[in-house]
Design a protein around this motif. Structure first.
Motif, PDB file in Angstrom:
ATOM      1  N   VAL A 186      -2.695   8.428   3.069  1.00  0.00           N
ATOM      2  CA  VAL A 186      -2.807   7.007   3.431  1.00  0.00           C
ATOM      3  C   VAL A 186      -1.674   6.630   4.391  1.00  0.00           C
ATOM      4  N   ARG A 187      -0.489   7.133   4.105  1.00  0.00           N
ATOM      5  CA  ARG A 187       0.648   6.847   4.997  1.00  0.00           C
ATOM      6  C   ARG A 187       0.428   7.446   6.382  1.00  0.00           C
ATOM      7  N   GLU A 188      -0.177   8.654   6.427  1.00  0.00           N
ATOM      8  CA  GLU A 188      -0.470   9.274   7.725  1.00  0.00           C
ATOM      9  C   GLU A 188      -1.454   8.413   8.514  1.00  0.00           C
ATOM     10  N   LEU A 189      -2.497   7.961   7.836  1.00  0.00           N
ATOM     11  CA  LEU A 189      -3.498   7.118   8.512  1.00  0.00           C
ATOM     12  C   LEU A 189      -2.857   5.840   9.026  1.00  0.00           C
ATOM     13  N   HIS A 190      -1.991   5.281   8.183  1.00  0.00           N
ATOM     14  CA  HIS A 190      -1.309   4.046   8.555  1.00  0.00           C
ATOM     15  C   HIS A 190      -0.419   4.279   9.770  1.00  0.00           C
ATOM     16  N   ALA A 191       0.306   5.399   9.747  1.00  0.00           N
ATOM     17  CA  ALA A 191       1.197   5.720  10.874  1.00  0.00           C
ATOM     18  C   ALA A 191       0.385   5.909  12.154  1.00  0.00           C
ATOM     19  N   ALA A 192      -0.850   6.391  12.007  1.00  0.00           N
ATOM     20  CA  ALA A 192      -1.695   6.618  13.185  1.00  0.00           C
ATOM     21  C   ALA A 192      -2.369   5.317  13.646  1.00  0.00           C
ATOM     22  N   GLY A 193      -2.103   4.208  12.955  1.00  0.00           N
ATOM     23  CA  GLY A 193      -2.578   2.918  13.460  1.00  0.00           C
ATOM     24  C   GLY A 193      -3.636   2.231  12.620  1.00  0.00           C
ATOM     25  N   THR A 194      -4.127   2.892  11.569  1.00  0.00           N
ATOM     26  CA  THR A 194      -5.155   2.247  10.739  1.00  0.00           C
ATOM     27  C   THR A 194      -4.514   1.162   9.872  1.00  0.00           C
ATOM     28  N   THR A 195      -5.165   0.008   9.810  1.00  0.00           N
ATOM     29  CA  THR A 195      -4.723  -1.040   8.891  1.00  0.00           C
ATOM     30  C   THR A 195      -5.277  -0.681   7.512  1.00  0.00           C
ATOM     31  N   ILE A 196      -4.417  -0.716   6.511  1.00  0.00           N
ATOM     32  CA  ILE A 196      -4.841  -0.290   5.173  1.00  0.00           C
ATOM     33  C   ILE A 196      -4.762  -1.468   4.207  1.00  0.00           C
ATOM     34  N   VAL A 197      -5.819  -1.653   3.442  1.00  0.00           N
ATOM     35  CA  VAL A 197      -5.791  -2.627   2.349  1.00  0.00           C
ATOM     36  C   VAL A 197      -6.025  -1.859   1.059  1.00  0.00           C
ATOM     37  N   LEU A 198      -5.142  -2.108   0.106  1.00  0.00           N
ATOM     38  CA  LEU A 198      -5.223  -1.384  -1.150  1.00  0.00           C
ATOM     39  C   LEU A 198      -5.384  -2.406  -2.264  1.00  0.00           C
ATOM     40  N   THR A 199      -6.427  -2.294  -3.071  1.00  0.00           N
ATOM     41  CA  THR A 199      -6.494  -3.202  -4.213  1.00  0.00           C
ATOM     42  C   THR A 199      -5.984  -2.452  -5.440  1.00  0.00           C
ATOM     43  N   THR A 200      -5.262  -3.147  -6.256  1.00  0.00           N
ATOM     44  CA  THR A 200      -4.701  -2.484  -7.433  1.00  0.00           C
ATOM     45  C   THR A 200      -4.320  -3.518  -8.485  1.00  0.00           C
ATOM     46  N   HIS A 201      -4.290  -3.092  -9.755  1.00  0.00           N
ATOM     47  CA  HIS A 201      -3.710  -4.000 -10.739  1.00  0.00           C
ATOM     48  C   HIS A 201      -2.343  -3.496 -11.185  1.00  0.00           C
ATOM     49  N   TYR A 202      -1.813  -2.487 -10.458  1.00  0.00           N
ATOM     50  CA  TYR A 202      -0.469  -2.006 -10.763  1.00  0.00           C
ATOM     51  C   TYR A 202       0.542  -2.526  -9.758  1.00  0.00           C
ATOM     52  N   LEU A 203       1.446  -3.331 -10.239  1.00  0.00           N
ATOM     53  CA  LEU A 203       2.506  -3.863  -9.391  1.00  0.00           C
ATOM     54  C   LEU A 203       3.286  -2.723  -8.737  1.00  0.00           C
ATOM     55  N   GLU A 204       3.567  -1.723  -9.560  1.00  0.00           N
ATOM     56  CA  GLU A 204       4.364  -0.576  -9.110  1.00  0.00           C
ATOM     57  C   GLU A 204       3.725   0.129  -7.912  1.00  0.00           C
ATOM     58  N   GLU A 205       2.406   0.260  -7.977  1.00  0.00           N
ATOM     59  CA  GLU A 205       1.672   0.928  -6.920  1.00  0.00           C
ATOM     60  C   GLU A 205       1.764   0.130  -5.614  1.00  0.00           C
ATOM     61  N   ALA A 206       1.572  -1.162  -5.721  1.00  0.00           N
ATOM     62  CA  ALA A 206       1.639  -2.021  -4.536  1.00  0.00           C
ATOM     63  C   ALA A 206       3.059  -2.020  -3.980  1.00  0.00           C
ATOM     64  N   GLU A 207       4.014  -2.027  -4.888  1.00  0.00           N
ATOM     65  CA  GLU A 207       5.419  -2.073  -4.502  1.00  0.00           C
ATOM     66  C   GLU A 207       5.818  -0.804  -3.753  1.00  0.00           C
ATOM     67  N   GLU A 208       5.314   0.328  -4.234  1.00  0.00           N
ATOM     68  CA  GLU A 208       5.674   1.616  -3.644  1.00  0.00           C
ATOM     69  C   GLU A 208       5.121   1.762  -2.230  1.00  0.00           C
ATOM     70  N   LEU A 209       3.936   1.220  -2.012  1.00  0.00           N
ATOM     71  CA  LEU A 209       3.211   1.572  -0.801  1.00  0.00           C
ATOM     72  C   LEU A 209       3.100   0.454   0.236  1.00  0.00           C
ATOM     73  N   CYS A 210       3.040  -0.797  -0.231  1.00  0.00           N
ATOM     74  CA  CYS A 210       2.598  -1.868   0.675  1.00  0.00           C
ATOM     75  C   CYS A 210       3.759  -2.635   1.302  1.00  0.00           C
ATOM     76  N   ASP A 211       3.558  -3.064   2.557  1.00  0.00           N
ATOM     77  CA  ASP A 211       4.590  -3.890   3.190  1.00  0.00           C
ATOM     78  C   ASP A 211       4.353  -5.373   2.899  1.00  0.00           C
ATOM     79  N   THR A 212       3.100  -5.723   2.592  1.00  0.00           N
ATOM     80  CA  THR A 212       2.762  -7.109   2.290  1.00  0.00           C
ATOM     81  C   THR A 212       1.874  -7.123   1.049  1.00  0.00           C
ATOM     82  N   ILE A 213       2.059  -8.116   0.193  1.00  0.00           N
ATOM     83  CA  ILE A 213       1.262  -8.178  -1.029  1.00  0.00           C
ATOM     84  C   ILE A 213       0.711  -9.584  -1.207  1.00  0.00           C
TER      85      ILE A 213
END
Ligand code: ADP
Length: 322
Positions: A186-213
Protein backbone atom coordinates in the motif's frame (compact mmCIF):
# COMPACT_ATOMS: atom_id res chain seq x y z
CA UNK A 1 -8.13 7.36 -17.67
CA UNK A 2 -5.96 8.14 -20.71
CA UNK A 3 -8.51 10.66 -21.96
CA UNK A 4 -8.08 12.70 -18.82
CA UNK A 5 -4.31 12.86 -19.00
CA UNK A 6 -4.29 16.32 -20.54
CA UNK A 7 -6.65 17.70 -17.90
CA UNK A 8 -5.42 19.22 -14.68
CA UNK A 9 -5.39 16.76 -11.81
CA UNK A 10 -8.11 17.40 -9.23
CA UNK A 11 -7.09 18.73 -5.83
CA UNK A 12 -9.53 16.35 -4.20
CA UNK A 13 -9.58 12.63 -4.95
CA UNK A 14 -12.97 12.31 -3.24
CA UNK A 15 -15.44 15.00 -2.35
CA UNK A 16 -18.80 14.38 -0.69
CA UNK A 17 -21.34 17.03 0.23
CA UNK A 18 -24.44 16.35 2.27
CA UNK A 19 -24.27 12.65 1.46
CA UNK A 20 -27.22 10.87 3.01
CA UNK A 21 -28.37 7.28 2.94
CA UNK A 22 -31.44 5.63 4.36
CA UNK A 23 -31.69 1.94 3.50
CA UNK A 24 -34.99 0.34 2.60
CA UNK A 25 -36.31 -0.71 5.96
CA UNK A 26 -35.45 2.65 7.47
CA UNK A 27 -31.82 2.39 8.64
CA UNK A 28 -30.34 5.90 8.41
CA UNK A 29 -26.74 4.89 7.66
CA UNK A 30 -25.26 8.24 6.53
CA UNK A 31 -26.34 11.63 7.83
CA UNK A 32 -25.33 14.54 5.65
CA UNK A 33 -21.69 13.54 5.29
CA UNK A 34 -19.25 16.20 4.05
CA UNK A 35 -15.84 14.77 3.39
CA UNK A 36 -12.85 15.79 1.29
CA UNK A 37 -10.00 13.41 0.57
CA UNK A 38 -7.03 15.32 -0.85
CA UNK A 39 -5.32 13.89 -3.93
CA UNK A 40 -2.24 11.92 -2.93
CA UNK A 41 -3.27 11.34 0.66
CA UNK A 42 -3.29 8.14 2.61
CA UNK A 43 -6.63 8.68 4.23
CA UNK A 44 -8.14 6.72 7.10
CA UNK A 45 -11.90 6.42 7.49
CA UNK A 46 -12.17 5.30 11.07
CA UNK A 47 -15.26 4.22 12.97
CA UNK A 48 -16.82 1.30 14.83
CA UNK A 49 -18.76 -1.45 13.10
CA UNK A 50 -22.00 -0.13 11.71
CA UNK A 51 -20.77 3.50 11.57
CA UNK A 52 -21.46 3.80 7.84
CA UNK A 53 -17.98 3.36 6.37
CA UNK A 54 -18.89 0.69 3.82
CA UNK A 55 -22.05 2.55 2.88
CA UNK A 56 -19.95 5.63 2.08
CA UNK A 57 -17.45 3.62 0.03
CA UNK A 58 -20.14 1.65 -1.78
CA UNK A 59 -21.92 4.84 -2.83
CA UNK A 60 -18.69 6.15 -4.34
CA UNK A 61 -18.10 2.84 -6.11
CA UNK A 62 -21.61 2.84 -7.58
CA UNK A 63 -22.70 -0.22 -5.58
CA UNK A 64 -25.21 1.56 -3.31
CA UNK A 65 -27.57 4.37 -4.32
CA UNK A 66 -27.42 7.47 -2.16
CA UNK A 67 -30.60 9.03 -0.83
CA UNK A 68 -29.37 12.65 -1.08
CA UNK A 69 -26.27 14.77 -1.53
CA UNK A 70 -23.50 14.88 -4.11
CA UNK A 71 -20.21 13.08 -4.54
CA UNK A 72 -17.25 13.33 -6.86
CA UNK A 73 -14.50 10.82 -7.44
CA UNK A 74 -11.39 12.28 -9.05
CA UNK A 75 -13.42 15.36 -9.83
CA UNK A 76 -16.14 13.33 -11.60
CA UNK A 77 -19.73 13.63 -10.35
CA UNK A 78 -21.13 10.15 -9.65
CA UNK A 79 -24.58 11.21 -10.94
CA UNK A 80 -23.45 12.95 -14.10
CA UNK A 81 -20.81 10.48 -15.27
CA UNK A 82 -21.29 7.30 -13.23
CA UNK A 83 -19.16 5.09 -15.48
CA UNK A 84 -16.20 7.47 -15.46
CA UNK A 85 -16.52 7.94 -11.71
CA UNK A 86 -16.50 4.15 -11.22
CA UNK A 87 -13.44 3.84 -13.45
CA UNK A 88 -11.55 6.25 -11.17
CA UNK A 89 -11.91 4.09 -8.08
CA UNK A 90 -10.88 0.58 -7.15
CA UNK A 91 -12.37 -1.03 -4.07
CA UNK A 92 -10.86 -3.95 -2.20
CA UNK A 93 -13.89 -5.47 -0.47
CA UNK A 94 -14.06 -6.88 3.04
CA UNK A 95 -15.16 -10.38 2.16
CA UNK A 96 -12.75 -12.89 0.72
CA UNK A 97 -15.10 -13.65 -2.15
CA UNK A 98 -13.24 -15.25 -5.01
CA UNK A 99 -14.40 -17.72 -7.58
CA UNK A 100 -12.59 -20.86 -6.42
CA UNK A 101 -12.30 -22.39 -9.88
CA UNK A 102 -10.50 -19.51 -11.52
CA UNK A 103 -6.76 -18.95 -11.37
CA UNK A 104 -5.38 -15.55 -10.31
CA UNK A 105 -4.44 -14.85 -13.94
CA UNK A 106 -7.97 -15.64 -15.12
CA UNK A 107 -9.58 -13.60 -12.34
CA UNK A 108 -7.60 -10.50 -13.23
CA UNK A 109 -8.24 -10.98 -16.96
CA UNK A 110 -12.00 -11.31 -16.38
CA UNK A 111 -11.98 -8.23 -14.16
CA UNK A 112 -10.02 -6.24 -16.77
CA UNK A 113 -12.62 -7.33 -19.33
CA UNK A 114 -15.43 -6.05 -17.10
CA UNK A 115 -13.73 -2.66 -16.96
CA UNK A 116 -13.14 -2.65 -20.71
CA UNK A 117 -9.36 -2.65 -20.46
CA UNK A 118 -8.09 -3.74 -23.91
CA UNK A 119 -5.86 -6.87 -23.84
CA UNK A 120 -2.80 -4.90 -24.98
CA UNK A 121 -3.12 -2.58 -21.97
CA UNK A 122 -3.63 -5.28 -19.35
CA UNK A 123 -0.97 -5.65 -16.69
CA UNK A 124 -2.04 -8.99 -15.27
CA UNK A 125 1.37 -10.50 -14.62
CA UNK A 126 2.89 -7.20 -13.52
CA UNK A 127 0.17 -6.82 -10.88
CA UNK A 128 0.50 -10.43 -9.72
CA UNK A 129 4.26 -10.06 -9.41
CA UNK A 130 3.97 -6.80 -7.49
CA UNK A 131 1.68 -8.62 -5.08
CA UNK A 132 4.12 -11.53 -4.88
CA UNK A 133 1.65 -13.84 -6.53
CA UNK A 134 3.57 -14.31 -9.78
CA UNK A 135 4.30 -17.98 -9.05
CA UNK A 136 0.62 -18.58 -8.27
CA UNK A 137 -0.67 -17.08 -11.53
CA UNK A 138 -2.01 -20.42 -12.71
CA UNK A 139 -3.01 -22.03 -9.43
CA UNK A 140 -6.69 -22.41 -8.57
CA UNK A 141 -7.89 -19.67 -6.22
CA UNK A 142 -9.20 -22.30 -3.81
CA UNK A 143 -5.63 -23.48 -3.21
CA UNK A 144 -4.46 -20.01 -2.12
CA UNK A 145 -3.98 -19.08 1.53
CA UNK A 146 -6.10 -16.37 3.15
CA UNK A 147 -3.32 -13.82 2.81
CA UNK A 148 -2.80 -14.64 -0.88
CA UNK A 149 -6.52 -14.25 -1.52
CA UNK A 150 -6.49 -10.89 0.18
CA UNK A 151 -3.62 -9.75 -2.04
CA UNK A 152 -5.42 -11.10 -5.09
CA UNK A 153 -8.43 -8.92 -4.18
CA UNK A 154 -6.10 -5.92 -4.09
CA UNK A 155 -4.94 -6.96 -7.56
CA UNK A 156 -8.53 -7.18 -8.82
CA UNK A 157 -9.16 -3.63 -7.63
CA UNK A 158 -6.09 -2.41 -9.56
CA UNK A 159 -6.66 -3.88 -13.04
CA UNK A 160 -8.12 -0.67 -14.45
CA UNK A 161 -5.31 1.39 -12.93
CA UNK A 162 -7.57 3.61 -10.80
CA UNK A 163 -6.06 6.78 -9.28
CA UNK A 164 -8.03 6.12 -6.06
CA UNK A 165 -7.79 2.82 -4.22
CA UNK A 166 -10.06 2.00 -1.29
CA UNK A 167 -9.28 -0.82 1.09
CA UNK A 168 -12.32 -1.74 3.15
CA UNK A 169 -11.22 -3.23 6.51
CA UNK A 170 -8.25 -4.88 4.80
CA UNK A 171 -6.69 -6.62 7.77
CA UNK A 172 -9.71 -8.34 9.27
CA UNK A 173 -8.45 -11.86 9.93
CA UNK A 174 -4.97 -11.20 8.50
CA UNK A 175 -1.94 -12.19 10.55
CA UNK A 176 0.78 -9.71 11.47
CA UNK A 177 3.28 -10.75 8.83
CA UNK A 178 0.76 -10.51 6.01
CA UNK A 179 -0.50 -7.26 7.39
CA UNK A 180 3.01 -5.84 7.18
CA UNK A 181 3.36 -7.11 3.58
CA UNK A 182 0.07 -5.55 2.65
CA UNK A 183 1.06 -2.24 4.23
CA UNK A 184 4.37 -2.31 2.41
CA UNK A 185 2.55 -2.67 -0.89
CA UNK A 186 0.00 0.00 0.00
CA UNK A 187 2.86 2.36 0.82
CA UNK A 188 4.49 1.56 -2.55
CA UNK A 189 1.26 2.35 -4.38
CA UNK A 190 0.90 5.54 -2.40
CA UNK A 191 4.48 6.55 -3.17
CA UNK A 192 3.76 5.95 -6.86
CA UNK A 193 0.92 8.48 -6.68
CA UNK A 194 -2.22 6.48 -5.89
CA UNK A 195 -4.58 8.11 -3.40
CA UNK A 196 -5.42 5.52 -0.75
CA UNK A 197 -8.49 5.36 1.47
CA UNK A 198 -8.46 2.80 4.22
CA UNK A 199 -11.51 2.00 6.31
CA UNK A 200 -10.85 0.47 9.68
CA UNK A 201 -12.19 0.23 13.20
CA UNK A 202 -8.66 0.06 14.60
CA UNK A 203 -7.26 3.38 15.71
CA UNK A 204 -3.80 1.84 15.76
CA UNK A 205 -4.04 0.80 12.13
CA UNK A 206 -5.12 4.25 10.98
CA UNK A 207 -2.47 5.84 13.15
CA UNK A 208 0.30 3.67 11.73
CA UNK A 209 -0.53 4.22 8.10
CA UNK A 210 -2.63 7.31 7.44
CA UNK A 211 -1.65 10.96 7.12
CA UNK A 212 -5.25 12.12 7.55
CA UNK A 213 -8.08 10.54 9.53
CA UNK A 214 -11.81 11.10 9.48
CA UNK A 215 -13.83 9.60 12.29
CA UNK A 216 -17.33 8.51 11.48
CA UNK A 217 -19.89 7.45 14.05
CA UNK A 218 -23.57 6.65 13.58
CA UNK A 219 -23.42 7.99 10.03
CA UNK A 220 -21.86 11.33 10.99
CA UNK A 221 -18.35 12.62 10.49
CA UNK A 222 -17.34 13.72 13.97
CA UNK A 223 -13.72 14.64 13.22
CA UNK A 224 -11.42 15.02 10.24
CA UNK A 225 -7.87 16.14 10.74
CA UNK A 226 -4.24 15.26 10.17
CA UNK A 227 -3.32 12.15 12.14
CA UNK A 228 -0.83 14.10 14.19
CA UNK A 229 -3.22 16.74 15.41
CA UNK A 230 -6.00 14.22 15.97
CA UNK A 231 -3.80 12.05 18.17
CA UNK A 232 -2.55 15.19 19.87
CA UNK A 233 -6.13 15.89 20.90
CA UNK A 234 -6.34 12.44 22.46
CA UNK A 235 -3.31 12.33 24.60
CA UNK A 236 -5.10 11.60 27.86
CA UNK A 237 -3.26 8.74 29.48
CA UNK A 238 -4.03 6.63 32.46
CA UNK A 239 -1.45 5.20 34.84
CA UNK A 240 -2.57 2.53 37.31
CA UNK A 241 -0.29 2.20 40.31
CA UNK A 242 -0.30 -0.52 42.96
CA UNK A 243 1.46 0.55 46.18
CA UNK A 244 3.37 -1.90 48.35
CA UNK A 245 1.60 -0.65 51.50
CA UNK A 246 -1.69 1.07 52.31
CA UNK A 247 -1.58 4.79 51.82
CA UNK A 248 -4.24 7.44 51.36
CA UNK A 249 -3.40 10.22 48.96
CA UNK A 250 -4.87 13.63 49.69
CA UNK A 251 -6.91 15.22 46.92
CA UNK A 252 -4.43 18.02 46.22
CA UNK A 253 -1.22 16.20 47.13
CA UNK A 254 0.05 16.20 43.53
CA UNK A 255 -0.85 19.49 41.84
CA UNK A 256 -1.37 19.11 38.08
CA UNK A 257 -2.23 15.40 38.26
CA UNK A 258 -5.65 13.87 38.74
CA UNK A 259 -5.14 11.12 41.28
CA UNK A 260 -8.04 8.87 42.16
CA UNK A 261 -7.82 6.46 45.08
CA UNK A 262 -9.24 3.20 43.67
CA UNK A 263 -8.42 1.09 46.76
CA UNK A 264 -6.14 1.14 49.83
CA UNK A 265 -3.13 0.42 47.58
CA UNK A 266 -4.55 1.38 44.19
CA UNK A 267 -4.17 4.74 42.52
CA UNK A 268 -5.51 5.76 39.11
CA UNK A 269 -3.59 8.73 37.76
CA UNK A 270 -4.83 10.63 34.74
CA UNK A 271 -2.43 12.89 32.91
CA UNK A 272 -1.74 14.38 29.53
CA UNK A 273 1.26 13.08 27.69
CA UNK A 274 2.00 16.60 26.53
CA UNK A 275 2.19 17.80 30.12
CA UNK A 276 3.86 14.96 32.00
CA UNK A 277 5.94 11.84 31.46
CA UNK A 278 5.57 8.56 33.37
CA UNK A 279 9.12 8.79 34.76
CA UNK A 280 8.47 12.23 36.16
CA UNK A 281 5.18 11.12 37.77
CA UNK A 282 6.85 8.11 39.37
CA UNK A 283 9.62 10.39 40.65
CA UNK A 284 7.03 12.58 42.36
CA UNK A 285 5.33 9.57 43.93
CA UNK A 286 8.69 8.30 45.21
CA UNK A 287 9.63 11.70 46.59
CA UNK A 288 6.33 11.71 48.53
CA UNK A 289 7.35 8.40 50.13
CA UNK A 290 4.99 6.15 48.16
CA UNK A 291 6.55 2.81 47.27
CA UNK A 292 5.34 1.23 44.08
CA UNK A 293 4.73 -2.50 43.73
CA UNK A 294 3.32 -2.52 40.22
CA UNK A 295 2.12 -0.19 37.50
CA UNK A 296 0.44 -0.26 34.13
CA UNK A 297 -0.45 2.34 31.54
CA UNK A 298 -3.49 2.57 29.31
CA UNK A 299 -3.54 4.02 25.83
CA UNK A 300 -6.67 5.80 24.66
CA UNK A 301 -8.81 3.60 22.44
CA UNK A 302 -11.40 4.51 19.90
CA UNK A 303 -14.05 4.69 22.58
CA UNK A 304 -12.02 7.29 24.48
CA UNK A 305 -11.60 9.16 21.22
CA UNK A 306 -15.34 9.23 20.72
CA UNK A 307 -15.98 10.26 24.29
CA UNK A 308 -13.39 13.01 24.08
CA UNK A 309 -14.79 14.25 20.79
CA UNK A 310 -18.42 14.16 21.84
CA UNK A 311 -17.52 15.96 25.06
CA UNK A 312 -15.59 18.49 22.96
CA UNK A 313 -18.57 18.98 20.63
CA UNK A 314 -21.03 19.60 23.40
CA UNK A 315 -18.63 22.05 25.10
CA UNK A 316 -18.20 23.89 21.80
CA UNK A 317 -21.94 23.87 21.20
CA UNK A 318 -22.55 25.20 24.69
CA UNK A 319 -19.96 27.91 24.13
CA UNK A 320 -21.54 28.78 20.78
CA UNK A 321 -24.99 28.95 22.33
CA UNK A 322 -23.87 31.33 25.07
P1 ADP B 1 -19.49 -0.01 8.63
O1 ADP B 1 -18.89 -0.28 7.29
O2 ADP B 1 -18.97 1.23 9.27
O3 ADP B 1 -19.40 -1.19 9.54
P2 ADP B 1 -22.03 -0.06 7.21
O4 ADP B 1 -21.96 1.03 6.20
O5 ADP B 1 -21.77 -1.45 6.74
O6 ADP B 1 -21.05 0.30 8.43
O7 ADP B 1 -23.44 -0.04 7.91
C1 ADP B 1 -24.05 1.14 8.43
C2 ADP B 1 -25.43 0.79 8.93
O8 ADP B 1 -26.28 0.49 7.83
C3 ADP B 1 -25.46 -0.43 9.84
O9 ADP B 1 -26.44 -0.22 10.82
C4 ADP B 1 -25.87 -1.53 8.91
O10 ADP B 1 -26.55 -2.56 9.62
C5 ADP B 1 -26.79 -0.83 7.94
N1 ADP B 1 -26.76 -1.45 6.60
C6 ADP B 1 -25.67 -1.70 5.84
N2 ADP B 1 -26.02 -2.24 4.66
C7 ADP B 1 -27.37 -2.36 4.68
C8 ADP B 1 -28.35 -2.85 3.75
N3 ADP B 1 -28.01 -3.32 2.55
N4 ADP B 1 -29.66 -2.79 4.12
C9 ADP B 1 -30.03 -2.29 5.32
N5 ADP B 1 -29.17 -1.81 6.23
C10 ADP B 1 -27.86 -1.84 5.93
Amino acid sequence: MAGNAAQALPDLAIEANGLDKTYRGGKHALRSVDLAVPRGSLFGLLGPNGAGKSTFINILAGLVLKTAGTARVWGIDIDHRPRDARAAIGVVPQELNLDAFFTPRELLEVQAGLYGVPPAERRTLEILEALRLGDKADAYARTLSGGMRRRLLVGKALVHNPPVLVLDEPTAGVDIELRQQLWEYVRELHAAGTTIVLTTHYLEEAEELCDTIAIIDEGRVIACDSTQSLIGRLDDKVLRVTLSSDRTVAANEFPGLTVEQAGPRQLVIRYQQREAQVGEILGRLNAAGLSIADLSTEEPDLEDVFLALTRGDSAEQRAAAE
